[in-house]
Design a protein around this motif. Structure first.
Motif, PDB file in Angstrom:
ATOM      1  N   GLY A  98       0.841  -1.187   0.000  1.00 31.26           N
ATOM      2  CA  GLY A  98       0.000   0.000   0.000  1.00 31.26           C
ATOM      3  C   GLY A  98       0.874   1.233   0.000  1.00 31.26           C
ATOM      4  O   GLY A  98       2.088   1.142   0.051  1.00 31.26           O
ATOM      5  N   GLY A  99       0.270   2.390  -0.018  1.00 30.92           N
ATOM      6  CA  GLY A  99       1.036   3.630   0.097  1.00 30.92           C
ATOM      7  C   GLY A  99       1.565   3.766   1.519  1.00 30.92           C
ATOM      8  O   GLY A  99       1.089   3.113   2.433  1.00 30.92           O
ATOM      9  N   THR A 100       2.544   4.626   1.705  1.00 29.88           N
ATOM     10  CA  THR A 100       3.121   4.804   3.045  1.00 29.88           C
ATOM     11  C   THR A 100       2.018   5.140   4.037  1.00 29.88           C
ATOM     12  O   THR A 100       1.192   6.001   3.790  1.00 29.88           O
ATOM     13  CB  THR A 100       4.126   5.962   3.021  1.00 29.88           C
ATOM     14  N   GLY A 101       2.025   4.409   5.142  1.00 28.73           N
ATOM     15  CA  GLY A 101       0.952   4.630   6.107  1.00 28.73           C
ATOM     16  C   GLY A 101      -0.010   3.467   6.035  1.00 28.73           C
ATOM     17  O   GLY A 101       0.380   2.325   5.848  1.00 28.73           O
ATOM     18  N   VAL A 102      -1.269   3.784   6.163  1.00 28.86           N
ATOM     19  CA  VAL A 102      -2.294   2.739   6.147  1.00 28.86           C
ATOM     20  C   VAL A 102      -3.192   2.959   4.944  1.00 28.86           C
ATOM     21  O   VAL A 102      -3.636   4.072   4.686  1.00 28.86           O
ATOM     22  CB  VAL A 102      -3.126   2.778   7.452  1.00 28.86           C
ATOM     23  N   GLU A 103      -3.445   1.901   4.223  1.00 27.13           N
ATOM     24  CA  GLU A 103      -4.370   1.994   3.079  1.00 27.13           C
ATOM     25  C   GLU A 103      -5.372   0.867   3.204  1.00 27.13           C
ATOM     26  O   GLU A 103      -5.016  -0.248   3.572  1.00 27.13           O
ATOM     27  CB  GLU A 103      -3.588   1.860   1.767  1.00 27.13           C
ATOM     28  N   MET A 104      -6.592   1.174   2.911  1.00 21.35           N
ATOM     29  CA  MET A 104      -7.621   0.159   3.099  1.00 21.35           C
ATOM     30  C   MET A 104      -8.684   0.313   2.041  1.00 21.35           C
ATOM     31  O   MET A 104      -9.109   1.423   1.755  1.00 21.35           O
ATOM     32  CB  MET A 104      -8.227   0.377   4.484  1.00 21.35           C
ATOM     33  N   TRP A 105      -9.082  -0.815   1.445  1.00 22.80           N
ATOM     34  CA  TRP A 105     -10.249  -0.754   0.571  1.00 22.80           C
ATOM     35  C   TRP A 105     -11.092  -1.988   0.790  1.00 22.80           C
ATOM     36  O   TRP A 105     -10.591  -3.053   1.098  1.00 22.80           O
ATOM     37  CB  TRP A 105      -9.865  -0.555  -0.895  1.00 22.80           C
ATOM     38  N   ALA A 106     -12.374  -1.817   0.672  1.00 19.28           N
ATOM     39  CA  ALA A 106     -13.282  -2.905   0.994  1.00 19.28           C
ATOM     40  C   ALA A 106     -14.505  -2.847   0.102  1.00 19.28           C
ATOM     41  O   ALA A 106     -14.919  -1.774  -0.343  1.00 19.28           O
ATOM     42  CB  ALA A 106     -13.694  -2.815   2.463  1.00 19.28           C
ATOM     43  N   LEU A 107     -15.067  -4.032  -0.117  1.00 16.55           N
ATOM     44  CA  LEU A 107     -16.312  -4.137  -0.867  1.00 16.55           C
ATOM     45  C   LEU A 107     -17.397  -4.391   0.172  1.00 16.55           C
ATOM     46  O   LEU A 107     -17.414  -5.448   0.800  1.00 16.55           O
ATOM     47  CB  LEU A 107     -16.193  -5.333  -1.824  1.00 16.55           C
ATOM     48  N   HIS A 168     -12.483   3.147  -0.652  1.00 17.14           N
ATOM     49  CA  HIS A 168     -11.023   3.130  -0.484  1.00 17.14           C
ATOM     50  C   HIS A 168     -10.636   4.308   0.403  1.00 17.14           C
ATOM     51  O   HIS A 168     -11.055   5.435   0.162  1.00 17.14           O
ATOM     52  CB  HIS A 168     -10.394   3.239  -1.869  1.00 17.14           C
ATOM     53  N   GLY A 169      -9.848   4.055   1.425  1.00 21.57           N
ATOM     54  CA  GLY A 169      -9.417   5.137   2.306  1.00 21.57           C
ATOM     55  C   GLY A 169      -7.929   5.025   2.609  1.00 21.57           C
ATOM     56  O   GLY A 169      -7.383   3.928   2.661  1.00 21.57           O
ATOM     57  N   VAL A 170      -7.288   6.152   2.801  1.00 23.32           N
ATOM     58  CA  VAL A 170      -5.836   6.164   3.031  1.00 23.32           C
ATOM     59  C   VAL A 170      -5.508   7.078   4.203  1.00 23.32           C
ATOM     60  O   VAL A 170      -6.099   8.144   4.345  1.00 23.32           O
ATOM     61  CB  VAL A 170      -5.094   6.703   1.786  1.00 23.32           C
ATOM     62  N   LEU A 171      -4.562   6.663   5.018  1.00 28.13           N
ATOM     63  CA  LEU A 171      -4.005   7.526   6.068  1.00 28.13           C
ATOM     64  C   LEU A 171      -2.499   7.613   5.824  1.00 28.13           C
ATOM     65  O   LEU A 171      -1.751   6.755   6.278  1.00 28.13           O
ATOM     66  CB  LEU A 171      -4.225   6.899   7.437  1.00 28.13           C
ATOM     67  N   PRO A 172      -2.031   8.628   5.116  1.00 27.52           N
ATOM     68  CA  PRO A 172      -0.610   8.630   4.759  1.00 27.52           C
ATOM     69  C   PRO A 172       0.330   8.935   5.917  1.00 27.52           C
ATOM     70  O   PRO A 172       1.505   8.634   5.845  1.00 27.52           O
ATOM     71  CB  PRO A 172      -0.519   9.714   3.679  1.00 27.52           C
ATOM     72  N   HIS A 173      -0.170   9.537   6.980  1.00 26.83           N
ATOM     73  CA  HIS A 173       0.745   9.931   8.049  1.00 26.83           C
ATOM     74  C   HIS A 173       0.767   8.944   9.198  1.00 26.83           C
ATOM     75  O   HIS A 173       1.360   9.202  10.226  1.00 26.83           O
ATOM     76  CB  HIS A 173       0.338  11.320   8.540  1.00 26.83           C
ATOM     77  N   GLU A 174       0.125   7.822   9.028  1.00 25.97           N
ATOM     78  CA  GLU A 174       0.085   6.868  10.129  1.00 25.97           C
ATOM     79  C   GLU A 174       1.431   6.163  10.237  1.00 25.97           C
ATOM     80  O   GLU A 174       1.939   5.633   9.260  1.00 25.97           O
ATOM     81  CB  GLU A 174      -1.010   5.840   9.825  1.00 25.97           C
ATOM     82  N   VAL A 175       2.007   6.155  11.388  1.00 28.82           N
ATOM     83  CA  VAL A 175       3.293   5.484  11.574  1.00 28.82           C
ATOM     84  C   VAL A 175       3.011   4.051  11.975  1.00 28.82           C
ATOM     85  O   VAL A 175       2.304   3.791  12.933  1.00 28.82           O
ATOM     86  CB  VAL A 175       4.111   6.188  12.667  1.00 28.82           C
ATOM     87  N   THR A 513       5.616   7.655  -3.792  1.00 27.11           N
ATOM     88  CA  THR A 513       5.727   8.029  -2.381  1.00 27.11           C
ATOM     89  C   THR A 513       4.701   9.108  -2.077  1.00 27.11           C
ATOM     90  O   THR A 513       4.135   9.719  -2.981  1.00 27.11           O
ATOM     91  CB  THR A 513       7.118   8.556  -2.082  1.00 27.11           C
ATOM     92  N   SER A 514       4.493   9.347  -0.797  1.00 22.42           N
ATOM     93  CA  SER A 514       3.525  10.387  -0.444  1.00 22.42           C
ATOM     94  C   SER A 514       4.214  11.749  -0.508  1.00 22.42           C
ATOM     95  O   SER A 514       5.424  11.848  -0.577  1.00 22.42           O
ATOM     96  CB  SER A 514       2.957  10.131   0.940  1.00 22.42           C
ATOM     97  N   LEU A 515       3.411  12.805  -0.504  1.00 22.56           N
ATOM     98  CA  LEU A 515       3.935  14.158  -0.586  1.00 22.56           C
ATOM     99  C   LEU A 515       3.661  14.882   0.714  1.00 22.56           C
ATOM    100  O   LEU A 515       2.739  14.546   1.443  1.00 22.56           O
ATOM    101  CB  LEU A 515       3.243  14.942  -1.702  1.00 22.56           C
ATOM    102  N   LEU A 516       4.438  15.909   0.955  1.00 22.50           N
ATOM    103  CA  LEU A 516       4.206  16.742   2.127  1.00 22.50           C
ATOM    104  C   LEU A 516       3.823  18.119   1.623  1.00 22.50           C
ATOM    105  O   LEU A 516       4.607  18.794   0.978  1.00 22.50           O
ATOM    106  CB  LEU A 516       5.499  16.810   2.947  1.00 22.50           C
ATOM    107  N   LEU A 517       2.604  18.521   1.901  1.00 25.51           N
ATOM    108  CA  LEU A 517       2.100  19.795   1.405  1.00 25.51           C
ATOM    109  C   LEU A 517       2.183  20.820   2.530  1.00 25.51           C
ATOM    110  O   LEU A 517       1.544  20.661   3.567  1.00 25.51           O
ATOM    111  CB  LEU A 517       0.649  19.603   0.964  1.00 25.51           C
TER     112      LEU A 517
END
Lengths: 595, 592
Positions: A98-107, A168-175, A513-517
């Motif tokens: 997944g992307g850096t952090g937590v990524e989740m998708w579900a049906l 589909h949901g993403v948390l890019p900053h989750e350590v 990779t993820s970006l820092l805005l």
């Protein structure tokens, strides 16, 4: 390489009678790295699932799935980044990452969007408790409904699919940390105490250059058999051998002693005091216990005995030594060796140093990936910026893929500025490429709504062989409300990684990779300033106003004299009297003396 | 009641005469204010604002066999250092970095300034943080040619050794980018511009590899091979921008606290902490800030809000390269700790000692007062221009026998066409010297400048002799012209003071006499003012400054043109667009 390994497993599945399979695949990578893929698979029939009869399938997760009406779940915890240049194609073709952090998708099973949102909410909140991760922060501002990118992986009936929604949901900053590893291990039948899972140690796993923990739950319907619900847990990690070999008690990479430096002795200045280091060319030898920090405790008795638990993929010439009681099975292509071992004894594996260094046959050549992707922010300042994605096709075939971006609402993209430039691959820095408008075949764009949902952008692109595409668009930054900033507001906000799903020549996944805005921040001391300023103003105004309202005004002569004044006057009189008496006395004296 | 008082005060002739004295007081207070800053009462000791930095708390391990590796790398580069062809040096650096497992990129660029082409190729490596997520990066710059034109042999070798050393650690949260520009003036500018995609694609190639957002940068200038005694921290940036004070303080803390290396700034190696030394440091800092040059490879990072400093070991002592390496290791560990961009400490400050400073709230009033004086005089002249003419006043008095203490309540209508036109034309004409000086080739620059200087100095005299007999502007027009010019000057300087305090201060001091000249009609006073103004003309000041500092005029002009092209330095714009028109109008108003 991956395909052969996948076939092996599939074969094993078809033959085996047991419902639980686990396997560890070790693959040394160039530059002294080691890819370790742990794969655990168990399944349960739908009848067992419905009657809450759980044996190998974890009950905690199953009950959550039942409660939230989830047909399929894919959860990813990733840390680090995959270095495609050195390590080649991703393991499992990128499908377990997944992307850096937590990524989740579900049906989820839902008739309409509101119901889907409800179920998604239930799912994220319960999973966040199970996995000790802040999954509950995946709210509607971070959720998208991908159209082209994620397809259901399991077998669903037509009716079921019609009544399902993919979210589909993403948390890019989750350590991702040890607290996420523990529930993962607890869901395994042997609970990380035996078998390959006993190798997983938080210290080494989270010191890896790249690690990804994946959980996939999907229904599988084989021919002529009852449908089963399969849960597949995968951990991929890329360890740096040199780092991992350092003992736990002394992990600091101190400079080695001068005698131990490996020098290039052909240099003219080589002496006791000057040494041109060539230690990077030497691949070190390692054994399993050293690299993972703990021994492998036998095998898991619940696992399918016909599937060899440990496999290593090295060229034939390398020497692999294993502990007593283990049996080697060579793979068909001569590059993989698998081992079955004694159930009750610790197992260890030792890979010796290659005989001749530098000959290029030390590791299995990594497969060239279909696509290289890189994304970065352009521009500077706190108002505007841009995003640039560089997608390179190194191969000989055209690649068609879907590029998915899930952007937060405060990153306002201007779709009319979306531009593509294409240039042929060159080794030198690219000179500015020609704009091309027939690279993007289709666009699916769902614009953002402030504080409600983010931007969903899916592009269907086609890159010809050996070309590079530069995808750019402009972005505007917004100032958020004072309370919407996190405590470390000056860090910036993480933007999720973009997901690339290749459609042809074969299906594969890739993530940037993820970006820092960096958003403009307000002066956070302003509430304090406003409070003291208004308090002061009100205090000053209030005092005067209160006095005017409440105080009784009388003429100066009508009022009673103030007690202080009275006392003062009395004191003065007393002093004056005393002085007067004195002067009278002195006068009398003088008068008496004069006489 | 107070309104009535103000209205009646407005007519009081004593109040009418007040503004010039008020102005003079402002100038005086502004000047004295600056001289008061070095006192202990106003200067504060520096402190670390960002708690995450924790400078000097880390045990540094860079020592031992790393020195062998350093010597080897230095020997490798010695052979190639004297080469004219940069490509071979870059190839060697790329080879070494690739061997370490660091990803390498190269970027070529060409700048054309003052008719000369400045070419170069940057080579840089990105040390990807093993457990990082590529969102942030910190930079180490080691130019191949240092600040004094010497080969930065120890700097480049140390950067390569540190790259190898840093690669072994897994605690980096940010990627480490190591840049090797060919020189200290153009390389980093091209690199940083391309990193943020703000470069001119015709001159500068894009970067093949990028990492995350830059959080901080350290540049190393270490040409000597002997042991050094002290470390100079150079922090001035282009256009007078300064890095966050936390960065300067933490590097200073780490060097002097943990490593025992004395840190100093502005070339004041032996700073005794006396008033004189502090004042000298402030003045040196102000000179650097007002010139707006790039003073090291770090200066190019400032416009992008990336804090950067250059470290320059100095003198002969007993600290060796490993101590310098440990300073850099400690600084990088501190930068690594940062969660956010440096934002806690000051961005605007004047350092008078390595550990004493004044912040903007304390020093800004001096430049603001200098600028305010122009605004006060502008308003005064405006009011005066609305007064009835002196002769007309006498006639009116004879007729109406009004009391002498009352100033007429009636204001005369002001004709603004000519004054506004003249002021606008003067300011617009500034485009001419800017164009000429930025587009002439280097050999012709001194001549071009001399011509411009001659024309601009002579023009007011010529005009006054030529135009006056034909058309004599009225007193009101002259007053209005002056008023508008001083208004523009005041506004411009007060705005500039927030951006570049030193430049505003210097120009304020040099133009301060302009608010007081031309007020009286006395012939000798007028000639004295004209002489004074000629002495304070931009051209004269520049020539005398150059002569005084022992520099070459052609070199300065070439630097100015180079600065504009490469660094975006706006000092010439301020000089020609704000100072020079103000001077011209002032001269004209004196002579007419």
């Amino acid at each position: 390489m991956q395909s052969i390994f996948a076939w092996l497993l599939l074969l094993a599945t078809a033959v085996a009678a047991s419902d639980y399979h686990e396997q560890l695949t070790l693959r040394p990578l160039p530059l002294s790295s080691l890819l370790a893929s742990f794969n655990f698979r168990s399944n349960t029939s739908f009848s067992d699932y419905a009657s809450q009869n759980f044996r190998l399938f974890p009950r905690s997760l199953a009950q959550i799935l039942q409660h939230s009406g989830t047909r399929e779940l894919h959860l990813r915890f990733t840390l680090g980044r995959w270095d495609a240049e050195n390590w080649g194609a991703r393991p499992w073709d990128g499908t377990k990452e997944g992307g850096t952090g937590v990524e989740m998708w579900a049906l989820v099973d839902a008739g309409n969007d509101e119901e889907a949102d409800q179920k998604w909410l239930t799912l994220t909140n319960t999973l966040s408790g199970l996995f000790c991760a802040s999954l509950n922060f995946i709210d509607e501002t971070r959720t998208i409904r991908p159209v082209k990118s994620f397809q259901p992986e399991g077998h669903h009936s037509e009716a079921a699919l019609a009544r399902s929604r993919l979210l589909h949901g993403v948390l890019p900053h989750e350590v991702v940390c040890t607290e996420n590893l523990t529930p993962f291990l607890k869901m395994l039948p042997c609970k990380g105490k035996a078998g390959i899972a006993s190798l997983l140690d938080g210290h080494k796993l989270f010191d890896a250059s790249f690690q990804s923990m994946a959980i996939d739950v999907r229904p599988i319907c084989a021919e002529g058999k009852e449908c089963v619900l399969e849960i597949e847990e995968t951990i991929d990690m890329v360890l740096d051998i040199n780092r991992s070999r350092r003992p736990k008690g002394n992990p600091i990479p101190r400079p080695v002693k001068a005698e131990e430096l490996i020098c290039d002795q052909s240099k003219p200045y080589h002496s006791e005091n000057a040494c041109f280091p060539v230690d990077h060319l030497a691949s070190p030898d390692w054994h399993l216990e050293q690299v993972f920090g703990r021994p492998m405790k036998g095998t898991c008795p619940l696992a399918d005995a016909t599937v060899p638990p440990v496999c290593i993929q090295v060229p034939d010439k390398r020497h692999v030594f294993t502990s007593e009681g283990s049996v080697q099975h060579k793979g068909a292509d001569g590059q993989s060796r698998c081992y079955t071992m004694d159930e009750n004894n610790d197992f260890t594996l030792f890979l010796a140093r290659p005989d001749n260094t530098g000959e290029g046959l030390e590791v299995v050549e990594p497969e060239t990936p279909l696509l290289y992707a890189e994304r970065s922010l352009t521009g500077y300042g706190q108002e505007k910026g841009g995003v640039q994605a560089i997608l390179t096709n190194p191969g000989n075939e055209d690649v068609e893929f879907v590029y998915l971006e899930s952007l937060p609402w405060f990153m306002r993209i201007y779709l009319h500025t979306l531009a593509t430039h294409i240039s042929p691959n060159t080794t030198t820095a690219v000179d500015f490429s020609t704009p091309s408008s027939d690279i993007i075949k289709e666009i699916y764009y769902r614009p953002a709504l402030d504080r409600v949902r983010g931007t969903q952008l899916e592009l269907l692109l086609n890159i010809p062989a050996k070309h590079t595409v530069f995808l750019t668009y402009d972005v505007e930054k917004t100032i958020l409300r004072y309370t919407e900033y996190p405590p470390d507001a000056n860090r910036g906000f993480d933007v999720a990684a973009s997901v690339i799903t290749t459609l042809s020549p074969r299906v594969m996944n890739l993530r940037t990779t993820s970006l820092l805005l960096y958003l403009p921040t307000p002066d956070f001391s302003m509430p304090y300033n406003v409070i003291i300023f208004t308090s002061t103003a009100i205090a000053l105004a209030f005092g005067g106003l209160y006095n005017i309202i409440v105080r009784r005004f009388v003429g100066a002569d009508e009022g009673e004299p103030s007690p202080l004044k009275v006392k003062l006057a009395q004191l003065k009189e007393m002093i004056a009297a005393k002085l007067g008496k004195k002067s009278e006395a002195s006068e009398e004296k003088a008068a008496v003396e004069a006489q | 009641m107070s309104r009535l008082l103000a209205l009646s005060l407005r007519r009081d002739p004593r109040v009418q005469k007040l503004p010039p004295y008020l102005s003079f007081l402002c100038v005086l207070v502004g000047l004295v204010w600056l001289l008061l800053l070095p006192l202990d009462d106003y200067a504060r000791k520096t402190y670390i604002s960002e708690n995450a930095l924790l400078p000097g708390q880390v045990h540094t391990y860079f020592s031992g066999s790393e020195s062998h590796v350093l010597r080897a790398y230095r020997s490798e580069l010695e052979v190639l250092a004297s080469e004219e062809d940069q490509t071979r040096v870059n190839d060697k650096i790329e080879e070494i970095l690739k061997g370490l497992g660091v990803k390498v990129g190269r970027q070529s660029y060409t700048y054309n300034a003052a008719g000369r082409a400045h070419n170069g190729e940057n080579v840089y490596g990105i040390l990807q943080a093993p457990r990082g997520d590529a969102t942030e990066a910190i930079v180490l710059v080691a130019a191949i040619r240092g600040l004094n034109g010497q080969v930065n042999r120890n700097g480049v070798a140390l950067a390569l050794t540190l790259a190898r050393y840093f690669k072994r650690w897994s605690l980096w949260s940010k990627d480490i980018i190591i840049v090797f520009p060919p020189d200290s003036e153009t390389g980093t500018q091209a690199w940083v511009d391309a990193y943020h995609d703000a470069h001119d694609p015709r001159n500068v190639a894009p970067l093949p590899l990028k990492s995350g957002a830059l959080q901080g940068a350290l540049a190393l200038d270490y040409p000597g091979v002997d042991r050094f005694s002290a470390l100079q921290i150079i922090y001035d940036g282009v256009n007078g921008q300064l890095p966050n004070l936390d960065l300067v303080n933490s590097v200073g803390n780490i060097a002097s606290g943990q490593m025992g290396i004395t840190g100093f700034i502005q070339g004041m190696r032996h700073h005794k902490g006396t008033y004189k030394h502090r004042l000298t440091t402030i003045f040196r800092g102000m000179v650097k800030q007002s010139l707006g040059n790039s003073w090291g490879p770090h200066s190019s990072f400032m416009p992008y809000h990336v804090d950067a400093v250059t470290l320059q070991p100095y003198g002969k002592g007993f600290h060796d390269e490993m101590a310098m390496g440990r300073v850099i290791e400690g600084s990088f560990r501190s930068l690594n700790n940062l969660l956010e961009h440096l934002h806690q400490s000051f961005f605007f400050y004047l350092l008078m000692q390595r550990d004493r400073f004044v912040s903007i709230g304390t020093y800004l009033p001096s430049a603001m007062l200098l600028a305010a004086n122009f605004s006060i005089m502008a308003i005064y002249l405006w009011v005066q221009s609305g007064q009835v003419d002196a002769d007309a006043k006498k006639n009116a008095k004879k007729q109406t026998k009004a009391p002498a203490t009352e100033v007429a309540a009636v204001t005369v209508e002001r004709s603004l066409v000519l004054p506004v036109a003249i002021v606008a034309i003067c300011h617009a004409l500034s485009a001419v010297p800017l164009y000429v000086l930025n587009n002439t080739t280097a050999p012709l620059l001194p001549t071009a400048f001399a011509a411009l200087a001659a024309i601009s100095t002579a023009a007011p005299f010529v005009l006054s002799y030529a135009v006056l007999p034909v058309y004599k502007p009225t007193q009101q027009q002259i007053l209005l012209m002056k008023s508008l010019s001083l208004l523009v000057l005041g506004m411009a300087l007060s705005t500039l003071a927030t951006l570049n305090f030193s430049l505003a201060f210097v120009i304020g001091v040099l133009t301060a006499p302009m608010s007081f000249v031309g007020l009286s009609k006395n012939e000798s006073l007028r000639w004295a003012s004209a002489t004074l103004l000629t002495l304070l003309a931009p051209a004269t000041v520049i020539y005398s400054a150059v002569a005084g500092a022992g520099l070459d005029m052609g070199h300065l002009l070439e630097q100015a043109s180079f600065g504009w092209t490469v660094w975006g330095m706006y000092t010439p714009i301020v000089v020609w667009t704000i100072w020079w028109p103000a001077w011209t109008i002032s001269m004209v108003s004196v002579l007419c």
